[in-house]
Design a protein around this motif. Structure first.
Motif: not given
Length: 216
Positions: A14-15, A107, A109-110, A112, A136
């Motif tokens: 999901t991230a 980023q 969408r959460g 890295r 990140d």
């Protein structure tokens, strides 16, 4: 440019974590690198065709220096070049179109966004800081298949680059290879090397990434 559906085995979490190459993917470092090569030639008294050198960015510095310096001088010349680099190469370098938005798309969408590059890591960080690009993580000194080491360590499901070496790095890491035709390799070369998707430049990345996340 050609675009294909990313391989199912590389579906993101999901991230997702996305890796980006630096030179000619996020930044146009040709003016700065050219200036540094010109200064290096003056400092060492050795001819370097700076225009030719910047036309084939991607591989490690030492692979270019062997074209101009005796093998026994390459290591020390590379050290000199890297020491001169901040003075000559940082200010003239520009962000490529879409670079900041591509990082932001991941980023937002959460996920890295990491930079994995063959460039000397301290100089890579100077470029990004100067241009206000904030990934990140930044991992330097890795080329082609070696990039898979960082991509795997950081769990990257996608790697974006402009060179066939970047495609090989992504494939070795079992990551989706997204290629941008902004460097020395054209779209046909990138497709032939096995890129899953070829974009004109990073301005097309946010839409591609949105579709990728939706499909997976």
């Amino acid at each position: 440019m050609a675009s294909t559906t990313p391989p199912a085995q590389s579906a993101p979490s999901t991230a997702p974590t996305v890796g980006f190459d630096l030179d000619m993917t996020l930044i146009d470092s040709r003016p700065g690198i050219r200036a540094c090569y010109v200064a290096l030639a003056e400092r060492t008294g050795t001819y370097v065709d700076a225009d030719l050198a910047v036309s084939r960015l991607g591989p490690p510095l030492v692979e270019e220096l062997v074209n101009w310096f005796p093998a026994e001088r390459v290591a020390e010349t590379a050290e000199l070049y890297r020491a001169m680099y901040p003075e000559y190469a940082i200010t003239p370098t520009l962000a490529l179109p879409g670079a900041r938005d591509a990082i932001a798309a991941v980023q937002a969408r959460g996920g890295r966004a990491i930079v994995v590059t063959a460039k000397y890591e301290p100089n890579a960080k100077l470029h990004l800081a100067h241009l206000g690009i904030e990934p990140d993580a930044v991992i330097g000194d890795l080329w082609a298949e070696q990039k898979a080491l960082a991509l795997r360590e950081h769990g990257a499901s996608v790697y974006v680059g402009d060179h066939t070496g970047d495609v090989r790095g992504a494939r070795t890491a079992v990551a989706v290879s997204v290629a941008v035709a902004t460097g020395p390799c054209d779209a046909a070369e990138l497709e032939e090397a096995g890129a899953d998707t070829v974009l004109t430049d990073l301005t097309e990345f946010p839409r591609w990434f949105s579709d990728y996340c939706s499909d997976n």
